[in-house]
Motif scaffolding. Structure first.
Motif, PDB file in Angstrom:
ATOM      1  N   ASN A  59       6.008   8.841   0.929  1.00 12.10           N
ATOM      2  CA  ASN A  59       7.183   8.001   0.661  1.00 12.10           C
ATOM      3  C   ASN A  59       7.251   6.800   1.610  1.00 12.10           C
ATOM      4  N   SER A  60       6.114   6.208   1.904  1.00  9.30           N
ATOM      5  CA  SER A  60       6.055   5.074   2.821  1.00  9.30           C
ATOM      6  C   SER A  60       5.387   3.884   2.143  1.00  9.30           C
ATOM      7  N   LYS A  61       5.653   2.701   2.685  1.00 12.54           N
ATOM      8  CA  LYS A  61       5.119   1.474   2.104  1.00 12.54           C
ATOM      9  C   LYS A  61       4.921   0.434   3.199  1.00 12.54           C
ATOM     10  N   ILE A  62       3.883  -0.368   3.066  1.00  8.03           N
ATOM     11  CA  ILE A  62       3.652  -1.479   3.985  1.00  8.03           C
ATOM     12  C   ILE A  62       3.359  -2.729   3.173  1.00  8.03           C
ATOM     13  N   SER A  63       3.926  -3.854   3.577  1.00  7.28           N
ATOM     14  CA  SER A  63       3.688  -5.143   2.928  1.00  7.28           C
ATOM     15  C   SER A  63       3.126  -6.109   3.956  1.00  7.28           C
ATOM     16  N   ILE A 105       0.851  -1.177   0.000  1.00  7.76           N
ATOM     17  CA  ILE A 105       0.000   0.000   0.000  1.00  7.76           C
ATOM     18  C   ILE A 105       0.891   1.232   0.000  1.00  7.76           C
ATOM     19  N   LEU A 106       0.765   2.047  -1.015  1.00  9.30           N
ATOM     20  CA  LEU A 106       1.523   3.287  -1.096  1.00  9.30           C
ATOM     21  C   LEU A 106       0.569   4.457  -0.898  1.00  9.30           C
ATOM     22  N   PRO A 107       0.987   5.482  -0.144  1.00  9.87           N
ATOM     23  CA  PRO A 107       0.093   6.614   0.091  1.00  9.87           C
ATOM     24  C   PRO A 107      -0.029   7.493  -1.144  1.00  9.87           C
ATOM     25  N   GLY A 144      -1.188 -18.782  11.135  1.00  3.67           N
ATOM     26  CA  GLY A 144      -0.298 -19.158  12.221  1.00  3.67           C
ATOM     27  C   GLY A 144      -0.587 -18.349  13.472  1.00  3.67           C
ATOM     28  N   ASN A 145       0.420 -18.197  14.336  1.00  6.15           N
ATOM     29  CA  ASN A 145       0.214 -17.559  15.628  1.00  6.15           C
ATOM     30  C   ASN A 145       0.769 -16.142  15.691  1.00  6.15           C
ATOM     31  N   VAL A 146       0.952 -15.497  14.529  1.00  6.56           N
ATOM     32  CA  VAL A 146       1.480 -14.132  14.522  1.00  6.56           C
ATOM     33  C   VAL A 146       0.926 -13.367  13.318  1.00  6.56           C
ATOM     34  N   ARG A 147       0.758 -12.064  13.489  1.00  6.21           N
ATOM     35  CA  ARG A 147       0.370 -11.176  12.400  1.00  6.21           C
ATOM     36  C   ARG A 147       1.585 -10.309  12.074  1.00  6.21           C
ATOM     37  N   GLU A 148       2.190 -10.541  10.936  1.00  5.20           N
ATOM     38  CA  GLU A 148       3.472  -9.898  10.640  1.00  5.20           C
ATOM     39  C   GLU A 148       3.385  -9.039   9.386  1.00  5.20           C
ATOM     40  N   VAL A 149       3.921  -7.807   9.490  1.00  2.49           N
ATOM     41  CA  VAL A 149       3.974  -6.885   8.353  1.00  2.49           C
ATOM     42  C   VAL A 149       5.373  -6.287   8.278  1.00  2.49           C
ATOM     43  N   THR A 150       5.675  -5.655   7.150  1.00  2.00           N
ATOM     44  CA  THR A 150       6.956  -4.980   6.948  1.00  2.00           C
ATOM     45  C   THR A 150       6.696  -3.587   6.420  1.00  2.00           C
ATOM     46  N   ILE A 151       7.400  -2.581   6.977  1.00  2.00           N
ATOM     47  CA  ILE A 151       7.181  -1.211   6.536  1.00  2.00           C
ATOM     48  C   ILE A 151       8.484  -0.533   6.145  1.00  2.00           C
TER      49      ILE A 151
END
Length: 346
Positions: free
Chosen positions: A150-154, A126-128, A161-168
């Motif tokens: 100039n930000s991004k999230i994947s 997702i790009l703003p 599984g047992n975790v909710r993981e994202v990268t920014i």
């Protein structure tokens, strides 16, 4: 100003219903709307259609009377003078061979379909927008994020599984949906941020060579990924009003009280200045309004401003600064310039 947007791809069950003609008009419209958003979406839908056709082919092969077919082949290749019990043995062998062949084909087909749809490896970025109208985005678990410029999230299409993981990359404000059994983990530069349910801001622009986490509500754990032999803290627990900072240059993780009242101004457009040096005021305005502002005289940087602006346009704020300090304000090619007033001698 807030505009919640959800534009996720329909799940595979819905796509399957659409391709087999079992979808309702509303479901059909949803799939077609998603497909028409981009060429990539249309190609993905077509790939799913082709995989469904391959699966149907395998299914038809499974339904085929393999024993009768092999008996026909055997009758053509085995001499008539052979005994009946020999024919029965050959027929059984061919039957088992056909069953094994079908099993192999089904296995290959399943492997192909599974690997063409690796849910855990499909990420959405997702790009703003370039405009000042920032948008809120809802993640698969119901958490809401807002991205700065100039930000991004994947993140995966579905958290498994047992975790909710994202990268920014860049700066993102999180309002995490509480789930004690499934922690929310954010990869930001050389750090990981772990929460159960809270709201906080993460800034991780690569060019700044640091990661900042400021907590608004709840508790947040910040951990650096690299494990060195230094005696510096490897993990911090932050509570509301606290800031955790990781310096990539010094490989150091620190905790302080957040003294920046404007850390969320990029999202809220609410600015508070209390005896703030003008150069710091200009720095905040550049970040919030994404514009270029120059001060021509260095001595103007030492002027201090006390004022509060709630969702005011940049022109209004600059006019207040101009009138407060008797400055000249001009604009050239989208760049604002503040300078001393010229003294006119009569």
């Amino acid at each position: 100003m807030k505009n919640k947007v959800t534009s996720e791809k329909p799940d595979w069950d819905l796509i399957g219903k659409y391709l087999t003609g079992e979808a309702t008009p509303a479901e059909k419209e949803r799939v077609e709307k998603w497909a028409n958003q981009s060429v990539k979406n249309r190609e993905e839908l077509e790939k799913a259609r082709q995989m469904l056709e391959n699966a149907d082919l395998v299914y038809k092969l499974k339904q085929y009377d393999s024993a009768a077919a092999w008996q026909k082949v055997a009758a053509q290749t085995v001499p008539v003078r052979q005994m009946n019990f020999r024919k029965e043995i050959v027929t059984k062998i061919y039957r088992y061979a056909a069953v094994i062949l079908v099993a192999i084909l089904l296995g290959v087909g399943g492997y192909y379909i599974a690997n063409q749809n690796p849910v855990n490896e499909i990420y959405t970025e997702i790009l703003p927008p370039e405009t000042l109208e920032l948008q809120e985005h809802t993640l698969p678990d119901g958490s809401v994020v807002t991205l700065n410029s100039n930000s991004k999230i994947s993140f995966p299409k579905r958290f498994k599984g047992n975790v909710r993981e994202v990268t920014i990359t860049g700066e993102v404000f999180f309002d995490v949906e509480p789930n004690p059994e499934k922690p929310f983990v954010i990869n930001a530069g050389e750090t990981q941020v772990k929460v159960l349910g809270t709201s906080f801001n993460v800034s991780a622009y690569p060019e700044q060579e640091k990661v900042e986490v400021i907590v608004e509500t709840g508790k947040v754990q910040v951990t650096r990924k690299t494990n060195t032999s230094t005696k510096e803290t490897d993990s911090l627990l932050l509570t509301p009003g606290e800031k955790g900072t990781f310096s990539e240059k010094n490989n150091k993780l620190e905790k302080n009280v957040n003294a920046d009242r404007n850390y969320l101004a990029w999202k809220t457009h609410n600015l508070v200045f209390e005896k703030t040096p003008l150069h710091q005021v200009i720095s905040h305005l550049k970040k919030v309004y994404r514009i270029d502002i120059q001060i021509t005289d260095k001595e103007l940087n030492h002027l201090v401003l006390t004022a509060e602006f709630n969702e005011k346009p940049i022109d209004f704020i600059l006019n207040v600064i101009q009138l407060t300090f008797d400055l000249d304000l001009s604009e050239e090619n989208g760049q604002y310039i503040l300078s001393k007033q010229e003294i006119v001698n009569n």
